[in-house]
Enzyme design. Structure first.
Site, short mmCIF file in Angstrom:
data_model
loop_
_atom_site.label_atom_id
_atom_site.label_comp_id
_atom_site.label_asym_id
_atom_site.label_seq_id
_atom_site.Cartn_x
_atom_site.Cartn_y
_atom_site.Cartn_z
N ASN A 116 0.82 -1.22 0.00
CA ASN A 116 0.00 0.00 0.00
C ASN A 116 0.85 1.26 0.00
OD1 ASN A 116 1.00 0.00 2.59
ND2 ASN A 116 -0.94 0.56 3.55
N ASP B 289 20.07 34.40 -15.34
CA ASP B 289 19.03 35.40 -15.07
C ASP B 289 19.50 36.25 -13.89
OD1 ASP B 289 18.33 34.00 -12.62
OD2 ASP B 289 17.19 32.62 -13.85
N LYS C 9 16.10 38.51 -19.50
CA LYS C 9 14.95 38.04 -20.26
C LYS C 9 13.83 39.09 -20.20
CE LYS C 9 14.62 34.18 -17.96
NZ LYS C 9 14.13 32.86 -17.51
#
Length: 313
Positions: free
Chosen positions: A33, A166, A189
């Site tokens: 399970n 970035d 960007k």
């Protein structure tokens, strides 16, 4: 005593070998399970336990296994428990961007504490503030020496420019420029104002023409951003583009994207296991085990982890 979860046993075995100790025999079972059962097959009473677990997908399963291991150690009277999580789970969910959001990185720290951990050790946290989420000592290790030594040796004769993919990674890139004595470039960007519904246009701030451009980041997940950054650098005249990143998550299309990318080489560490079916000739995997082993030794001997980084950590 050193304990390993099942997510990345090869890393734990290498750490154990470097420390000259044996991994403590552990029985770990996943029931039908999906519940996890753990039992240690030696006495742990009074020991300083180091529990190593990587967190690749499925993250929740390996996190739960590590929490169960910590609980078992606490209930078996281990004296101190240090969690070694080379890639901290949920590290990118470190703050709220919108209302009704969780801070899951804080929740993970609370779970470790509730399970019984006294100390955390991790490599290149995505956000430095995660160190403050755990109410106890946190050893923040840096993969920079491991990665940069390789870069300096292999590309010593070439003119390198360190590139941040970035604005959010500029601080990391600054550390690289100090280490390599190289200039910095940044990829900015933005959306094209003349075309509706377009993805970002990549503007390169800095001199990259005829240079070896080293893109640095803390992780590669789906590889979309970093591959677009590599294309932008090649379009602006870079002689070569290489990447250096700590955590190779490599989700979904990442391997295909990297294979088809402008990268000459992609350098990562083994904080996460690389799947056996990953076929990527340009991928170089460096071992983080010596760094983790030295840090564990310093913690166990009540030494200085900071000394491993010349005061940087």
């Amino acid at each position: 005593m050193l304990f390993s979860g099942r997510a990345h046993p090869a890393l734990a075995e290498e750490v154990a070998q470097l420390l000259g100790v044996e991994l403590t025999p552990t029985r770990a079972v996943t029931y039908a399970n999906s519940e996890i059962y753990v039992r240690f097959e030696e006495s742990v009473r009074g020991c300083h336990a180091f529990v190593i677990q990587a967190h690749p997908a499925p993250v929740n399963e390996w996190l739960m296994e590590q929490l169960i291991m910590i609980d078992a150690l606490k209930r078996a009277s281990a004296d101190r428990i240090t969690v070694v999580t080379p890639f901290y789970p949920y590290a990118r969910q470190d703050k709220k961007h919108l209302g009704r959001e969780p801070i899951s990185a804080r929740l993970v720290a609370d779970l470790y504490a509730a399970a019984g951990a006294h100390r955390l050790m991790s490599v290149d946290l995505h956000a430095a503030q995660v160190q403050g989420f755990f109410d106890g000592p946190v050893d923040h290790l840096w993969a920079l020496p491991v990665l940069s030594d390789y870069v300096m040796e292999k590309y010593a004769s070439e003119e390198i420019v360190v590139v941040s993919p970035d604005a959010g990674r500029v601080r990391l890139a600054d550390l690289w420029t100090d280490r390599l004595g190289a200039p910095l470039a940044i990829i900015h960007k933005r959306r094209d104002p003349d075309v509706a519904n377009t993805v970002a246009v990549h503007e390169v701030v800095g001199e990259v023409d005829n240079k070896v451009c080293l893109l640095v980041d803390d992780m590669i997940d789906t590889a979309g951003t970093i591959c677009q950054a590599a294309d932008a650098l090649k379009a602006r005249g870079a002689a070569k583009v290489i990447a250096a990143t700590t955590h190779p998550i490599l989700s979904g299309p990442a391997v295909d994207r990297l294979r088809d990318s402008a990268f000459e080489e992609v350098i990562v560490t083994n904080t996460l296991p690389i799947a056996d079916d990953v076929d990527l000739d340009k991928l170089t995997v460096l071992s983080i085990a010596p760094l983790i082993a030295r840090a564990i030794h310093e913690v166990f001997e009540d030494g200085s982890v900071t000394s491993l980084f010349g005061g940087q950590s």
